[in-house]
Write an enzyme that holds these catalytic residues in place. Structure first.
Site, PDB file in Angstrom:
ATOM      1  N   HIS A 252       1.537   4.152  -2.967  1.00 24.93           N
ATOM      2  CA  HIS A 252       1.305   5.585  -2.789  1.00 24.93           C
ATOM      3  C   HIS A 252       2.311   6.421  -3.583  1.00 24.93           C
ATOM      4  O   HIS A 252       2.002   7.546  -3.988  1.00 24.93           O
ATOM      5  CB  HIS A 252       1.386   5.966  -1.318  1.00 24.93           C
ATOM      6  CG  HIS A 252       0.063   5.928  -0.614  1.00 24.93           C
ATOM      7  ND1 HIS A 252      -1.101   6.425  -1.176  1.00 24.93           N
ATOM      8  CD2 HIS A 252      -0.284   5.466   0.624  1.00 24.93           C
ATOM      9  CE1 HIS A 252      -2.101   6.261  -0.324  1.00 24.93           C
ATOM     10  NE2 HIS A 252      -1.640   5.676   0.767  1.00 24.93           N
TER      11      HIS A 252
ATOM     12  N   GLU B 269      -5.958   6.395  -1.560  1.00 26.09           N
ATOM     13  CA  GLU B 269      -5.946   5.253  -0.649  1.00 26.09           C
ATOM     14  C   GLU B 269      -6.521   4.007  -1.313  1.00 26.09           C
ATOM     15  O   GLU B 269      -6.022   2.894  -1.094  1.00 26.09           O
ATOM     16  CB  GLU B 269      -6.731   5.585   0.623  1.00 26.09           C
ATOM     17  CG  GLU B 269      -6.185   6.749   1.418  1.00 26.09           C
ATOM     18  CD  GLU B 269      -4.769   6.513   1.940  1.00 26.09           C
ATOM     19  OE1 GLU B 269      -4.404   5.330   2.142  1.00 26.09           O
ATOM     20  OE2 GLU B 269      -4.047   7.499   2.137  1.00 26.09           O
TER      21      GLU B 269
ATOM     22  N   ASP C 116      -4.635   0.566  -1.885  1.00 29.00           N
ATOM     23  CA  ASP C 116      -5.135  -0.718  -1.383  1.00 29.00           C
ATOM     24  C   ASP C 116      -5.142  -1.774  -2.484  1.00 29.00           C
ATOM     25  O   ASP C 116      -4.680  -2.903  -2.286  1.00 29.00           O
ATOM     26  CB  ASP C 116      -6.556  -0.560  -0.843  1.00 29.00           C
ATOM     27  CG  ASP C 116      -6.601  -0.004   0.565  1.00 29.00           C
ATOM     28  OD1 ASP C 116      -5.557   0.030   1.236  1.00 29.00           O
ATOM     29  OD2 ASP C 116      -7.691   0.419   0.995  1.00 29.00           O
TER      30      ASP C 116
ATOM     31  N   HIS D 297       0.837  -1.202   0.000  1.00 32.63           N
ATOM     32  CA  HIS D 297       0.000   0.000   0.000  1.00 32.63           C
ATOM     33  C   HIS D 297       0.873   1.254   0.000  1.00 32.63           C
ATOM     34  O   HIS D 297       0.678   2.164  -0.818  1.00 32.63           O
ATOM     35  CB  HIS D 297      -0.906  -0.045   1.235  1.00 32.63           C
ATOM     36  CG  HIS D 297      -1.724   1.186   1.457  1.00 32.63           C
ATOM     37  ND1 HIS D 297      -3.058   1.261   1.136  1.00 32.63           N
ATOM     38  CD2 HIS D 297      -1.406   2.408   1.992  1.00 32.63           C
ATOM     39  CE1 HIS D 297      -3.528   2.462   1.451  1.00 32.63           C
ATOM     40  NE2 HIS D 297      -2.541   3.173   1.984  1.00 32.63           N
ATOM     41  N   GLU D 298       1.850   1.313   0.915  1.00 29.51           N
ATOM     42  CA  GLU D 298       2.697   2.511   0.990  1.00 29.51           C
ATOM     43  C   GLU D 298       3.569   2.652  -0.248  1.00 29.51           C
ATOM     44  O   GLU D 298       3.793   3.767  -0.741  1.00 29.51           O
ATOM     45  CB  GLU D 298       3.551   2.478   2.258  1.00 29.51           C
ATOM     46  CG  GLU D 298       2.761   2.407   3.557  1.00 29.51           C
ATOM     47  CD  GLU D 298       1.718   3.509   3.712  1.00 29.51           C
ATOM     48  OE1 GLU D 298       1.861   4.568   3.066  1.00 29.51           O
ATOM     49  OE2 GLU D 298       0.752   3.319   4.473  1.00 29.51           O
TER      50      GLU D 298
END
Length: 680
Positions: free
Chosen positions: A518, A579, A583, A514-515
């Site tokens: 980003h 987000e 995800d 997830h990060e």
């Protein structure tokens, strides 16, 4: 940059507890893969969230001191208990150095009789300073002074990395100064927004009344506060627009800012703020300063004084006597988010110590509860997921070779920070007294304000963390191109040293993926490998990205966050876009990395009746098990860029062919989208 963020954490008075008493309640152990949480009466292909979390949700009602209760909260509460043990030990007389400092802070917070005896006296000096304002020159000096002691009135102000030179720190001013969670609370005309404004008026009036003002005077003051803050809100940019860093990129000379907003008297403000000399800065929202500058001229000074008095009162209410505490709780927690009871005092004091002296507390937490083996195993997972992303970039069919090469360069440059910072913050200059909670809080806030402002004109410290090590969270910073995983989240249910890889990859592996994603979502993709705001995409590739991101926007915009007698609120697909992209991409990367790992380590296994792939997806879903009040669900739908737990699960698996294959789902099943969205 440190700007005003509306907080749901209230450090309020509750039942007295002796600061020297030891906690006899041991922190609850949390399992990573919870078989009892699964509702086997639900078909995984019909509603995977209820399948994975149904029994957990039935057996874990929201505690009375919470508005939302989930697996994140379970771990956060466990960490609070561990931190409490540290603080209670440090609060004993004779603790050395930094331990004495955090111990004295905690002891002061737990000294309820002392706090009750002081009433509103701890804020009287600030209120007196506001009362002495005679004109607009005095006004801006007073606003600056309030900022230096942690009252962020009227505007946001601090330091940030230069958007176009990520090696240096620059000054920044931004919109700010409102009390409600978002600008829309002041300007929307739906039933709930109107009701909230009425409740806010009642709350402000009661708070002024606690200072000894008459009922008539307090009601008039409340109307003035709402009028001033409504004007600030109308001048503020919508938070969805603010997600695009280009909309917050307005570098200008001080002379240009003076012409744009002459009534702010910024030279006097910066001088009173004790900022280093600088001649240019980023004005994140020029329209805000243009409009509010006109208001500084047209709104009477007396009204601004009332507004600033409110800012002092609302910022400090949580550290005053129970009369102020209870009224603050009544509006901010009971009404706005549906919390039934104030949390035990020790919990709020632990949180306050974390906010004020976080790295001093975190250093001891890491020594006691985070081992080198956990850091090393996490790093191996990070490397595996980064390798999966490198393969993903190579295989993308909609991106040109030129953009792929830039993407690979950015991925290779990402800095991985795991567990805790290499260099700990020194709080020794802060005077902490065992009999002065409000003073301790103010001095800690003043320390942080000075620390942030002092960065202006200096180099970016890429080793500095934005969260304390005990925080149950993780983050990516586009301006520094780094991913950060505090020790606080590297615990069950996210990470376990004893669980099988599929569960860890589904839980903390998703967080890592997830990060990483980003860095390439609708915001992150606008920063290059060095952290500069640079367009490194071809026009065609950017168009293809936007087309795929629009699919995600449309998908999540259909999800209903809450439906009650005040109406229905759906998710804002644009607000939550980054987000949701992260995800979806993160789960795909974690799954790919797991498959490579299982191949390398000798294959897949069935445990507890579930295959490796099924355990991966259940491990993912179970970190999002949660229950929430309607009030907080409504608030978060309007303000939070994250989707609720239910949609973080079903929104992702419905786009995942790997999930479909793992559980044997068929076309037409609710967990199989006909037109699945995919960005990464």
């Amino acid at each position: 940059m440190r700007l005003t963020i509306w907080s749901l954490l209230l450090f309020l008075a509750a039942s007295p507890v002796c600061p020297q008493s030891s906690s006899s309640v041991q922190p609850k152990e949390i399992v990573s893969f919870d078989l009892d949480a699964i509702d086997r009466g639900v078909n995984a292909c019909t509603d995977f969230y209820e399948f994975a979390c149904g029994n957990w949700r039935k057996n874990n009602p929201i505690p009375p001191d919470k508005a939302r209760w989930g697996r994140f909260d379970e771990l956060a509460d466990r960490n609070l208990s561990l931190l409490r043990e540290i603080l209670e030990k440090a609060a004993d007389a004779g603790a050395p150095g930094p331990e004495r400092q955090i111990g004295d802070f905690y002891a002061a917070c737990m000294d309820e009789p002392r706090i009750e005896s002081l009433g509103a006296r701890p804020i009287q000096a600030d209120l007196d300073a506001v009362a002495k304002i005679r004109n607009r020159r005095d006004l801006m000096r007073a606003v600056a002074r309030l900022h230096t002691v942690g009252v962020p009135a009227l505007l946001g102000w601090g330091s940030t990395a230069d958007l176009h030179d990520a090696t240096r720190m620059v000054a920044v001013v931004d919109q700010g100064g409102i009390s409600l969670p978002d600008r829309d609370y002041y300007i929307k005309d739906d039933v709930r927004s109107k009701e909230t404004r009425e409740k806010f008026l009642e709350h402000v009036s009661r708070m002024f009344g606690l200072l000894g003002r008459s009922q008539e005077d307090s009601a008039a003051a409340a109307k003035t506060v709402l009028a001033v803050e409504t004007a600030l809100a109308r001048a503020s940019m919508d938070r969805t627009l603010r997600r695009d860093p280009k909309n917050r990129d307005h570098f200008m000379k001080l002379s240009e800012l003076a012409k744009l907003a002459p009534n702010f008297d910024f030279p006097r403000f910066f001088e009173a703020s004790r900022a280093p000399k600088f001649d240019s800065l980023n004005v994140a929202n020029p329209e805000f300063f243009k409009q509010v500058s006109a208001q500084l001229e047209s709104v009477p000074v007396a009204d601004w004084k009332t507004y600033l008095s409110w800012q002092v009162l609302s910022s400090r209410a949580d550290y005053l006597s129970s009369l102020f505490v209870n009224e603050s709780f009544r509006f901010n927690n009971q009404y706005l988010v549906g919390q039934k009871e104030i949390a035990p005092r020790w919990k709020r004091c632990v949180r306050l110590a974390d906010v004020s002296l976080g790295e001093a507390l975190g250093r001891i937490y890491v020594e006691k509860h985070f081992g080198a083996d956990g850091k090393e195993r996490t790093l191996r997972m990070v490397k595996a997921i980064e390798s999966a992303m490198e393969k993903d970039i190579a295989q993308i069919d909609w991106m040109s070779a030129a953009t792929k090469e830039k993407a690979r360069q950015k991925l290779a440059a990402i800095v991985n920070n795991i567990g805790y910072p290499d260099r700990w913050r020194d709080y020794s200059s802060i005077r902490i007294a065992r009999d002065d909670l409000a003073g301790n809080v103010v001095r800690a806030a003043a320390f942080e304000e000075r620390r942030q402002v002092a960065k202006i004109g200096g180099p970016v410290d890429r080793t500095e963390w934005s969260m304390t090590p005990q925080t149950v969270n993780a983050y990516y910073r586009g301006s520094r191109n780094d991913i950060n995983f505090p020790a606080g989240i590297l615990q069950p249910p996210f990470f376990s040293r004893t669980i099988d890889d599929p569960v860890n990859f589904g839980a903390i592996g998703l967080v890592i993926g997830h990060e990483l994603t980003h860095g390439f979502d609708d915001q992150g993709r606008k920063f290059d490998a060095s952290g500069n705001l640079t367009d490194w995409w071809t026009e065609q590739d950017a168009t293809e990205f936007d087309k795929r991101a629009a699919c995600v926007d449309e998908q999540y915009s259909q999800y209903v966050a809450v439906k009650d007698d005040k109406g229905e609120v759906r998710l804002n697909g644009k607000l939550t876009l980054g987000e949701n992209v992260a995800d979806n991409g993160g789960l795909r990367l974690a799954h790919s990395a797991l498959m490579d790992t299982l191949t390398d380590e000798g294959g897949k296994k069935t445990i507890d009746g579930f295959t490796s792939e099924q355990r991966f997806f259940i491990g993912y879903a179970q970190v999002w098990c949660q229950n929430a009040t309607d009030q907080i669900s409504r608030l978060r739908a309007l303000t939070d860029p994250h989707s609720p737990g239910r949609y973080r699960v079903i929104g992702v698996v419905a786009n995942s062919p790997e999930f479909r294959d793992a559980f044997g789902c068929k076309p037409g099943d609710p967990m199989v989208r006909e037109n699945a969205c995919r960005v990464w």
